[in-house]
Design an enzyme around this catalytic site. Structure first.
Site, short mmCIF file in Angstrom:
data_model
loop_
_atom_site.label_atom_id
_atom_site.label_comp_id
_atom_site.label_asym_id
_atom_site.label_seq_id
_atom_site.Cartn_x
_atom_site.Cartn_y
_atom_site.Cartn_z
N CYS A 11 4.98 108.40 94.54
CA CYS A 11 6.27 107.80 94.12
C CYS A 11 6.14 106.29 94.26
O CYS A 11 7.02 105.61 94.76
CB CYS A 11 7.45 108.35 94.93
SG CYS A 11 7.27 108.20 96.72
N GLY B 108 8.73 120.03 101.20
CA GLY B 108 8.55 121.38 100.71
C GLY B 108 9.10 121.69 99.32
O GLY B 108 8.93 122.81 98.84
#
Length: 464
Positions: free
Chosen positions: A357, A238
């Site tokens: 990532c 989040g």
């Protein structure tokens, strides 16, 4: 005590082969995932040393009800970490055995002829290259405060503010209780590596978000205007969702999806603390969301940060899979292509940011290239953040418009970002950079590089 129990459970899961450190941490339900990740990774790194200490001090024989993995976590924080952050029976246990554990640690150092704790680690257990040099990045949550007030608060806590950084090298030189305003992102403060702010009032009240700089790029480059309808397709835990809400100023609508119920619960807690409104959370696989649903007819912006190999994460514990197999990469890339194609099928979409990532071209440039070829001329990669030093691998014409990040070059986690915009008739005028980013690249009038920026008008109450 919740932190230690959660860390012990993750360590047990790793022993049983139930998943990698990242997935087990995110699925743990513990609200502070980065804090938990760091504790687990460091406990694993010191694993062989901790086993010798437990054996030499006979701790598990003396405390028969103490589980081995919980013992490791407690002893790590007691001797190598920040000190035990709990009370009750575990604090009493630590007091009973601390002298014996410290004596055993001293004997171990004498035996190995070393003076530092780090020197007890075997080469393969040493920190990954770059892990110790990545600064602590702090994103100011503009839903609750402003940059000037946060700077003033840290000054009152004894920190020295050095102004706006002139470049990455200045970030590399940070030490002690000093901090800077980031050179690229206007609401990002930079502290020395290992600065622990998890107990700071600003963090616990949601006024600051502890978020790596590279992880701030997707929402920053998506840059939806206030009032926009936005999808965060793979949203948990989040941080990026809260960043989107801050950019939108809580005006508009965010649809945030994640398939895992624990991750959705974690995200709900984080967003509430951050003061986010106008966000609909859904425990749903984004691939099952219908682009033709009238509910999403006004969605003009999508942030897509799908599951990936995580190879760019520098805080890895020993035993983590640094180089995934070719089969694993192929499976991940297949999923990433499907989810990117699905995102581009939303009818009103104008701008999308795809990020991972991961360091692997298969999950990054190759995914973008394959999906753009499927789409024909409907979408294109636009040049985002021209001043960013690391660009995409030249896998296809225009790949240099993508961004890459790494500990060595940008002092961040490893990351990849591509900004896609609709092209052709009916598309908004293409832009290479969000307005905020364009403003941030301009020199501040009347200041030298590295000098403190002029005071902006205060909009929020001071943090007491």
């Amino acid at each position: 005590m919740a932190l230690y129990n959660a860390a012990a459970e993750v360590l047990v899961g790793l022993e049983r082969g139930e998943g990698g450190i990242k997935s087990l941490v995110y699925n743990s339900g513990f609200p502070h995932v980065r804090q938990l990740f760091a504790l687990v990774a460091e406990t694993r790194r010191y694993g062989p040393v901790l086993e010798k200490l437990l054996d030499g001090a006979a701790l598990l024989k003396a405390e028969k009800k103490l589980q081995p993995q919980l013992a490791k976590v407690l002893v790590y924080d007691l001797l190598f970490g920040k000190g035990l952050r709990c009370g009750g029976r575990w604090k009493a246990l630590a007091r009973r055995h601390r002298a014996r554990l410290e004596a055993e640690l001293a004997r171990l150092k004498v035996r190995h002829k070393v003076s530092r704790n780090e020197d007890l680690l075997a080469p393969e257990q040493a920190a990954s290259p770059g892990a110790s040099q990545v600064p602590r990045y702090v994103r100011v949550n503009t839903l609750k405060t402003c940059v000037d007030d946060v700077i003033d608060f840290f000054k009152r806590q004894g920190y020295s503010y050095l102004g706006k950084a002139a470049g990455v090298e200045e970030l590399r030189a940070l030490s002690g209780k000093k901090f800077l305003l980031d050179v690229h992102l206007p609401e990002l403060l930079v502290f020395p590596p290992q600065t622990d702010l998890h107990d700071n009032l600003l963090y616990t009240s949601g006024r600051i978000i502890l978020q790596d700089k590279a992880s701030c790029l997707p929402a920053f480059l998506l840059s939806p205007a206030a009032g926009s309808h936005v999808i965060d397709a793979c949203a948990a835990p989040g941080n990026k969702t809260s960043h989107l809400a801050a950019i939108l100023k809580n005006k508009g609508q965010i649809f945030a999806f994640d398939v895992d119920p624990k991750r959705v619960a974690t995200m709900s807690t984080l967003l509430t603390r951050a003061g986010v409104t106008g966000c609909q959370l859904a425990q749903q696989d984004f691939l099952t969301v219908d682009p033709g649903d009238p509910k999403y007819s006004k969605v003009t912006h999508i942030l897509l940060d799908p599951s990936c190999s995580g190879s760019g994460m520098v805080t890895r514990g020993p035993g983590e899979e640094v180089a995934p197999s070719a089969e694993r990469l192929q499976a991940l890339a297949g999923f990433q292509r499907r989810v990117l194609s699905h995102a581009l099928s939303f009818p009103a979409l104008q701008r999308l940011v795809y990020s991972t990532c991961s360091l692997h071209q298969e999950e990054n440039e190759d995914v973008v290239q394959a999906v753009l070829q499927e789409q024909g001329s409907a979408f294109r990669v636009v040049s985002a953040f021209p001043s960013w030093p690391c660009r995409g691998v030249a896998a296809f014409p225009g790949a240099e418009s993508c961004l890459r990040a790494s500990p060595a070059d940008t002092l961040t986690q490893g990351f990849f970002v591509a900004v896609l915009e609709r092209s052709g008739e009916g598309a908004d005028a293409p832009s290479s950079l969000p307005v905020a980013a364009e403003e941030n690249l301009q020199p501040i009038e009347g200041t030298e590089p590295g000098a403190a920026p002029k005071k902006r008008k205060r909009k929020k109450q001071r943090v007491k």
